[in-house]
Design a protein around this motif. Structure first.
Motif, mmCIF file in Angstrom:
data_model
loop_
_atom_site.group_PDB
_atom_site.id
_atom_site.type_symbol
_atom_site.label_atom_id
_atom_site.label_comp_id
_atom_site.label_asym_id
_atom_site.label_seq_id
_atom_site.Cartn_x
_atom_site.Cartn_y
_atom_site.Cartn_z
ATOM 1 N N LEU A 1 34.303 43.267 26.315
ATOM 2 C CA LEU A 1 33.836 42.601 27.531
ATOM 3 C C LEU A 1 34.810 43.022 28.626
ATOM 4 N N ALA A 2 34.332 43.753 29.624
ATOM 5 C CA ALA A 2 35.237 44.265 30.654
ATOM 6 C C ALA A 2 34.742 43.896 32.046
ATOM 7 N N ARG A 3 35.659 43.682 32.966
ATOM 8 C CA ARG A 3 35.340 43.371 34.360
ATOM 9 C C ARG A 3 36.407 44.007 35.240
ATOM 10 N N ASP A 4 36.034 44.392 36.467
ATOM 11 C CA ASP A 4 37.074 44.831 37.404
ATOM 12 C C ASP A 4 36.771 44.391 38.828
ATOM 13 N N PRO A 5 36.860 43.075 39.068
ATOM 14 C CA PRO A 5 36.549 42.529 40.397
ATOM 15 C C PRO A 5 37.714 42.724 41.370
ATOM 16 N N VAL A 6 37.412 42.529 42.655
ATOM 17 C CA VAL A 6 38.468 42.382 43.660
ATOM 18 C C VAL A 6 38.579 40.886 43.946
ATOM 19 N N LEU A 7 39.697 40.296 43.567
ATOM 20 C CA LEU A 7 39.869 38.850 43.694
ATOM 21 C C LEU A 7 40.491 38.511 45.049
ATOM 22 N N PRO A 8 40.012 37.415 45.665
ATOM 23 C CA PRO A 8 40.560 37.032 46.974
ATOM 24 C C PRO A 8 41.905 36.316 46.833
ATOM 25 N N GLY A 9 42.578 36.173 47.943
ATOM 26 C CA GLY A 9 43.803 35.372 47.973
ATOM 27 C C GLY A 9 45.055 36.206 48.042
ATOM 28 N N GLU A 10 46.175 35.495 47.999
ATOM 29 C CA GLU A 10 47.469 36.147 48.048
ATOM 30 C C GLU A 10 48.009 36.335 46.633
ATOM 31 N N ARG A 11 49.176 36.970 46.547
ATOM 32 C CA ARG A 11 49.770 37.318 45.261
ATOM 33 C C ARG A 11 49.675 36.201 44.212
ATOM 34 N N GLY A 12 50.154 35.014 44.574
ATOM 35 C CA GLY A 12 50.152 33.899 43.627
ATOM 36 C C GLY A 12 48.739 33.525 43.198
ATOM 37 N N ASP A 13 47.832 33.453 44.161
ATOM 38 C CA ASP A 13 46.425 33.144 43.881
ATOM 39 C C ASP A 13 45.813 34.172 42.952
ATOM 40 N N ILE A 14 46.071 35.440 43.247
ATOM 41 C CA ILE A 14 45.463 36.514 42.465
ATOM 42 C C ILE A 14 45.942 36.430 41.017
ATOM 43 N N ARG A 15 47.223 36.160 40.849
ATOM 44 C CA ARG A 15 47.763 36.031 39.488
ATOM 45 C C ARG A 15 47.137 34.834 38.759
ATOM 46 N N GLU A 16 47.101 33.670 39.428
ATOM 47 C CA GLU A 16 46.560 32.468 38.782
ATOM 48 C C GLU A 16 45.066 32.626 38.486
ATOM 49 N N ARG A 17 44.350 33.183 39.448
ATOM 50 C CA ARG A 17 42.914 33.366 39.284
ATOM 51 C C ARG A 17 42.620 34.355 38.160
ATOM 52 N N SER A 18 43.464 35.379 38.044
ATOM 53 C CA SER A 18 43.288 36.359 36.973
ATOM 54 C C SER A 18 43.431 35.695 35.608
ATOM 55 N N VAL A 19 44.386 34.768 35.505
ATOM 56 C CA VAL A 19 44.590 34.067 34.238
ATOM 57 C C VAL A 19 43.338 33.274 33.872
ATOM 58 N N VAL A 20 42.785 32.564 34.850
ATOM 59 C CA VAL A 20 41.606 31.740 34.572
ATOM 60 C C VAL A 20 40.402 32.619 34.230
ATOM 61 N N LEU A 21 40.236 33.711 34.976
ATOM 62 C CA LEU A 21 39.126 34.615 34.688
ATOM 63 C C LEU A 21 39.268 35.210 33.286
ATOM 64 N N ALA A 22 40.484 35.580 32.911
ATOM 65 C CA ALA A 22 40.712 36.123 31.570
ATOM 66 C C ALA A 22 40.364 35.100 30.498
ATOM 67 N N MET A 23 40.680 33.837 30.764
ATOM 68 C CA MET A 23 40.356 32.796 29.783
ATOM 69 C C MET A 23 38.844 32.652 29.632
ATOM 70 N N HIS A 24 38.125 32.788 30.737
ATOM 71 C CA HIS A 24 36.667 32.684 30.640
ATOM 72 C C HIS A 24 36.070 33.904 29.943
ATOM 73 N N LEU A 25 36.662 35.077 30.149
ATOM 74 C CA LEU A 25 36.174 36.260 29.424
ATOM 75 C C LEU A 25 36.426 36.093 27.929
ATOM 76 N N LEU A 26 37.588 35.556 27.589
ATOM 77 C CA LEU A 26 37.885 35.265 26.180
ATOM 78 C C LEU A 26 36.832 34.314 25.602
ATOM 79 N N ARG A 27 36.548 33.252 26.357
ATOM 80 C CA ARG A 27 35.535 32.282 25.914
ATOM 81 C C ARG A 27 34.198 32.960 25.668
ATOM 82 N N ARG A 28 33.803 33.829 26.610
ATOM 83 C CA ARG A 28 32.499 34.491 26.460
ATOM 84 C C ARG A 28 32.494 35.414 25.255
#
Lengths: 442, 442
Positions: free
Chosen positions: A404-431
């Motif tokens: 399962l692969a994705r390569d989005p452009v995530l909005p926000g600043e450095r901290g946001d991008i890192r945190e959002r990436s973690v959550v997105l990765a968790m949802h990909l794991l779930r899927r």
């Protein structure tokens, strides 16, 4: 943040007063107010104000008068019950309700027994001890003392005998003590008298990932055009990049149940694919269950270990987390994860190809059944036109080759991008764990 | 928490109103109020109340009236500036200050330009767009609009033209926008007029690691017995396991400067070894500087990647962070970090010996100049009498063999133990980088 169709379904309104000068310096975040608010909400009590004031008697009194004047039924205060001179809450509440402070001899003994255990450690002298003891055992006339979890008893103070006004529940400052004393505080006669006028809400909790709040707002507006949503309290809230939709109503209302069913049906129809929980379960809790029997490994670049840190947060994570590699440098990707250097040169360290090779490396290194890789441009520097800041490549791969692969452009600043990436990765794991993803090529 | 010798040195008092129904459900913690409070404190403004209210006009108006009645000079509001119907702040503030809302055409264009960029992504239709645009460009007569960082302009609203009362600074809800707009908001004429009546404090910031708050409190009491500390505001605060001691006073006071010097001298004498910053610099900022020219690698067990996550948080971390291994399982410690299996069998996975071997593994795997290893019992299960929950082994080792090792039993619950371990590891890194530690055996 939207709060649509809010109606005062129950009659009881509450205010919270958290005291402590340190709360107003901004250094310390109040942990009691939100907790008390959430508990009161569950009981069907509407919290209309949360006031933070310093340890000054007149500021505290002003806050109490403000809430009393605003028609509040129940005020919960936290803090200011300690033994020192700037602990003023009991005194202020007594004055505001015209109830003289009287020594409660039973409480004096209870507090005395507790304090004597601490006394040696705190190196208090006998006089200070006796004074602290007596101060903490003073109870406004007619109030019910609540057994201390630390050294300070709480107080459930009925309304002013003539003027009426709110019942005031006085609790200490340390969050642990507030939580420990809560049940007994609720059971006190003055608080029971207020709570008898309300009843716990019936609640529905939807959790969605990958849908903007504005779309849910539009959906709710459309449902509201055909169905009366006023008996329903609908809260939508974006927390941890997850959209939380909570529906509450007074129990036993048919109109409310009809409204709720209409809302849930329409959210289901339009956004069903993004709903991952109907019980309020978090993605962390859900993943913890889904990972049972699996061995998971991580390979992180821009998130720098935050995904592994989050997967290992719950107790018992060692049953399914093998570990991970933080391959921040290209050398680390090649040397520790075995990503071919040619691949990095050809496609760049941030590329779907490298993410895939990182996942393969994690699977192999940790003997995992499932691995997740993240490589991206967290910024603020390092972005290009083709791969701007926020471009993050994800790959989840199972030992049997499902991907399962994705390569989005995530909005926000450095901290946001890192945190959002973690959550997105968790949802990909779930899927991936629930069967999504491309099978391995035959 | 101590707050000693607090005196109203300057005359300006402020109140903060954070709006948003979600803040009163307890789901979301207000991140704006404490931040604004801290900034105002630095400017010499005393914050007396922080009020959280829902998105209801009458509750917001009641909060504003309460603060006006309490003699507040400056009110800062956050939230409720969005385009939807429940965003009411501008309207309520306009009504409370008797200043009719008027369309600011320049702001309408500014907002329009910003919104049009988002419009496609948000899939708004043209009508909704124009309405949102216009709503957000409405300015109370005589107020100064503040350029938006998101889509909502802020407002600096002078006092009621006849009745007087507070100046009201209206800011949006998203914390990022509040921070981005702050400087321009302060520079607006209405806010400058209030700030002219105060002056920034003279401040001293000490940061200590490894000393209990009670010892600092005792030191302060002892200094206070011989020196008048009343012209000084002293705040001690435990944040991120670090003791922050901040001394503030009105500029130009000799008595305050004398008191400050006495306090600093005595803290130095008694606790000097635990002071790591005299400028308020955090351990993160300090480490970032010290790591310049180094290559650092991590090997984490119980902290599960949180140390690596924290080291990679600042922009530019890739200059000195090579990466790390999260070796949660014993197999990962052996296979990925090369910890000898016999060592794990003989001493246990949580042991100074395994921590040392993990550090060696990280040095080798990542070609690092310095590595830090953490292995411990985070709990709640897994503790034994010899190695209870909270027992954590740390090893910092440099490529030339210098070693700094510790194996304390840390207090708290699982989350605390993990967080505290990360901070302790950062301080060990700092010490190793400033020359502490055992040299390599000859």
């Amino acid at each position: 943040m939207a709060d649509e169709g809010r109606g005062t379904v129950n009659g009881v309104r509450a205010g919270i007063v958290a005291t402590g000068s340190e709360l107003l310096t901004g250094r310390i975040t109040d942990r009691n107010g939100p907790w008390v608010a959430e508990r009161l909400g569950e009981l069907g009590v509407e919290v209309s104000h949360l006031v933070l004031v310093g340890d000054r008697g007149e500021d505290m009194a002003a806050a109490l008068r403000f809430l009393a004047g605003d028609g509040i039924d129940l005020v919960v205060t936290t803090g200011g019950l300690g033994p020192t001179a700037d602990d003023l809450t009991a005194e202020v509440v007594a004055a505001e309700t015209d109830r003289p402070l009287e020594l409660d001899e039973h409480m004096e003994k209870v507090v005395g027994d507790i304090i004597s255990k601490f006394a040696d450690r705190l190196r208090w002298d006998a006089d200070a001890l006796a004074a602290a003891n007596r101060k903490q055992a003073m109870v406004p006339r007619g109030a019910t003392p609540i057994r201390p979890a630390g050294t300070a008893p709480g107080l459930a103070v009925p309304p002013h005998p003539e003027r009426g006004g709110p019942t005031i529940l006085v609790l200490p400052g340390p969050p642990r003590e507030v939580r420990a004393m809560w049940d007994e505080a609720l059971a006190s006669a003055p608080v029971q008298e207020v709570l008898a006028r309300t009843s716990p809400w019936t609640e529905t909790h939807l959790r969605l990932f990958g849908v903007p709040e504005s779309e849910i707002a539009a959906t709710l507006r459309d449902v509201g055009a055909g169905t009366d949503l006023t008996p329903l309290e609908i809260t939508t809230c974006l927390r941890d990049f997850t959209l939380e939709v909570d529906l509450r109503h007074a129990p036993g209302s048919t109109a409310a149940a009809t409204a709720r069913d209409a809302v849930v049906a329409e959210i289901d129809r339009r956004h069903g694919r993004t709903i991952f929980s109907r019980t309020g379960q978090t993605i962390d809790e859900l993943l913890f269950e889904l990972l049972d029997g699996q061995v998971v490994a991580t390979a992180e670049s821009c998130t720098g270990g935050l995904l592994a840190g989050r997967l290992t947060a719950p107790a018992g994570a060692s049953a399914h987390v093998a570990g991970g590699v933080v391959s921040y440098s290209n050398d680390a990707k090649a040397d520790v994860l075995g990503v071919p250097r040619e691949l990095i040169e050809e496609h760049g360290a941030v590329s779907p190809q490298v993410a895939e090779a990182m996942a393969d490396g994690a699977l192999a290194r940790f003997g995992a059944t499932i691995a997740v890789a993240i490589t991206g441009v967290a910024g603020p520097g390092g972005g290009t036109e083709a791969k701007p800041v926020g471009y993050v490549c994800f790959c989840v791969r199972t030992a049997d080759g499902r991907t399962l692969a994705r390569d989005p452009v995530l909005p926000g600043e450095r901290g946001d991008i890192r945190e959002r990436s973690v959550v997105l990765a968790m949802h990909l794991l779930r899927r991936a764990l629930t069967g999504e993803g491309e099978p391995a090529p035959a």
